[in-house]
Structure formats: C-alpha cells, structure tokens
Enzyme design. Structure first.
Site, PDB file in Angstrom:
ATOM      1  CE  LYS A  11      -3.944  -2.211   2.282  1.00  0.00           C
ATOM      2  NZ  LYS A  11      -5.052  -2.051   3.258  1.00  0.00           N
ATOM      3  CE1 TYR A  51      -9.201  -3.715   0.503  1.00  0.00           C
ATOM      4  CE2 TYR A  51      -8.689  -1.616  -0.523  1.00  0.00           C
ATOM      5  CZ  TYR A  51      -8.296  -2.738   0.174  1.00  0.00           C
ATOM      6  OH  TYR A  51      -6.982  -2.877   0.557  1.00  0.00           O
ATOM      7  CG  ASN A 114      -3.882  -2.331   6.692  1.00  0.00           C
ATOM      8  OD1 ASN A 114      -3.693  -1.986   5.530  1.00  0.00           O
ATOM      9  ND2 ASN A 114      -4.817  -3.192   7.048  1.00  0.00           N
ATOM     10  CG  HIS A 117      -5.341  -6.491   0.131  1.00  0.00           C
ATOM     11  ND1 HIS A 117      -6.507  -6.617   0.853  1.00  0.00           N
ATOM     12  CD2 HIS A 117      -5.483  -7.301  -0.954  1.00  0.00           C
ATOM     13  CE1 HIS A 117      -7.313  -7.465   0.225  1.00  0.00           C
ATOM     14  NE2 HIS A 117      -6.715  -7.884  -0.878  1.00  0.00           N
ATOM     15  CD  GLU A 128      -8.410  -9.629  -3.529  1.00  0.00           C
ATOM     16  OE1 GLU A 128      -7.235  -9.900  -3.208  1.00  0.00           O
ATOM     17  OE2 GLU A 128      -9.301  -9.382  -2.692  1.00  0.00           O
TER      18      GLU A 128
HETATM   19  P1  CMP Z   1      -7.172  -4.921   3.851  1.00  0.00           P
HETATM   20  O1  CMP Z   1      -6.633  -6.188   4.376  1.00  0.00           O
HETATM   21  O2  CMP Z   1      -6.552  -4.310   2.646  1.00  0.00           O
HETATM   22  O3  CMP Z   1      -8.727  -5.148   3.541  1.00  0.00           O
HETATM   23  C1  CMP Z   1      -9.730  -4.182   3.768  1.00  0.00           C
HETATM   24  C2  CMP Z   1      -9.168  -2.912   4.303  1.00  0.00           C
HETATM   25  O4  CMP Z   1     -10.116  -2.037   4.844  1.00  0.00           O
HETATM   26  C3  CMP Z   1      -8.243  -3.239   5.464  1.00  0.00           C
HETATM   27  O5  CMP Z   1      -7.077  -3.851   5.016  1.00  0.00           O
HETATM   28  C4  CMP Z   1      -8.085  -1.896   6.115  1.00  0.00           C
HETATM   29  O6  CMP Z   1      -7.091  -1.103   5.480  1.00  0.00           O
HETATM   30  C5  CMP Z   1      -9.450  -1.300   5.865  1.00  0.00           C
HETATM   31  N1  CMP Z   1     -10.282  -1.400   7.078  1.00  0.00           N
HETATM   32  C6  CMP Z   1     -10.838  -2.485   7.586  1.00  0.00           C
HETATM   33  N2  CMP Z   1     -11.532  -2.181   8.693  1.00  0.00           N
HETATM   34  C7  CMP Z   1     -11.399  -0.870   8.868  1.00  0.00           C
HETATM   35  C8  CMP Z   1     -11.885   0.034   9.836  1.00  0.00           C
HETATM   36  N3  CMP Z   1     -12.663  -0.366  10.852  1.00  0.00           N
HETATM   37  N4  CMP Z   1     -11.560   1.324   9.717  1.00  0.00           N
HETATM   38  C9  CMP Z   1     -10.778   1.725   8.680  1.00  0.00           C
HETATM   39  N5  CMP Z   1     -10.295   0.912   7.702  1.00  0.00           N
HETATM   40  C10 CMP Z   1     -10.588  -0.377   7.823  1.00  0.00           C
END
Ligand code: CMP
Length: 142
Positions: A11, A51, A114, A117, A128
């Site tokens: 990311k 998403y 974070n 993914h 994907e």
């Molecule tokens: P990812 O594993 O890429 O899959 C979905 C993404 O949504 C996740 O990582 C986070 O970056 C984001 N995400 C999931 N839950 C939350 C949340 N409660 N608040 C903000 N972002 C979220």
C-alpha cells in the site's frame, strides 16, 4: 499441503517508506515466491472492485483516498498454503493487534494505512489476481 496463489498489494504508506524489497524478502524467506508483479496507481474503479464488500462502510472514503494517493505494488505470490501463510506473515488488519515480526507490526501506521493487503480466501485470490493480471503475465516456475 496445497499449492496456491494469492495477491498482495503493497500500500502507499509502505511504498513511501521504501520497504518494497524488505517486504518481498519476507515472502521469499518464507517460500512464498513472486510469480507476478506490477507497480501501478489505482483508480476509483479498481479500489471499488477490490474492496466491493466495504463500499457501504463508513471507512470506505478514507480507504479510497489513501489507496489512490500514490503508486502501489501488486504481487502474485505462489507457494504451499499461500493464502493463509500470506495472511500470517502480514499480520492482523489492525496493527494494534499485529504480532511481533509481522509486516503490519513493522510498517502499518493505522488500520487504514496498514501497509499491505492479502487476499482473504481462495475465491478472493482468484478474483483479485485475474482482475489485474492476464494469465500470460504470471510466471510460475512449476
Ligand atoms: P485490507 O486487508 O486491505 O482489507 C480491507 C481494508 O479495509 C483493510 O485492510 C483496512 O485497510 C481497511 N479497514 C478495515 N476495517 C477498517 C476500519 N474499521 N476502519 C478503517 N479501515 C478499515
């Protein structure tokens, strides 16, 4: 053990930290091998596709803004139990709960930012991977 492929997305915040090589090394050291790789800037449609299950969540706009803020790296990873092992190496979605030694523990800044993914299931991995990669853009050595 099952041989699988999965998709990871490095990311924007991890790209800006210059840790692409470090992240790939963690996968390779754990026998998850790169068989497809692209660096692109995602657009609204691509983020909405990846998403789609989160499109109605309150955090979606923040996630969209972040994921389109700079380039990302797409990795197709291949190995035994690749989907689950990828998720173990990545760590918990919320970095506050991520185990020591996971990618998110080391490089995540928040639950949105974070760092990486990983596909959540076999179905998600296929959806994907083949959204971003043509079959002849994946170079399995097996
Ligand atoms: P990812 O594993 O890429 O899959 C979905 C993404 O949504 C996740 O990582 C986070 O970056 C984001 N995400 C999931 N839950 C939350 C949340 N409660 N608040 C903000 N972002 C979220």
């Amino acid at each position: 053990m099952i041989l699988e492929r999965t998709l990871s997305i490095i990311k924007p915040n991890a790209i800006n930290k210059h840790v692409i090589g470090n992240i790939i090394k963690r996968f390779e050291d754990n026998s998850l091998f790169v068989v497809g790789l692209k660096m692109i800037k995602l657009n609204y449609h691509q983020v909405s596709f990846i998403y789609s299950e989160h499109k109605n969540k309150l955090f979606f706009n923040e996630l969209l803004e972040f994921m389109t803020s700079s380039a990302i790296v797409l990795l197709v990873l291949e190995g035994h139990n690749a989907i689950n092992r990828n998720r173990l190496i990545i760590g918990h979605t919320n970095p506050a709960y991520a185990n020591i030694g996971t990618i998110r523990k080391d490089y995540a800044d928040s639950i949105t930012k974070n760092a990486i993914h990983g596909s959540a299931s076999q179905e998600a991995a296929n959806r994907e991977i083949y959204y971003f990669f043509k079959k002849n853009e994946i170079y399995s050595t097996l």
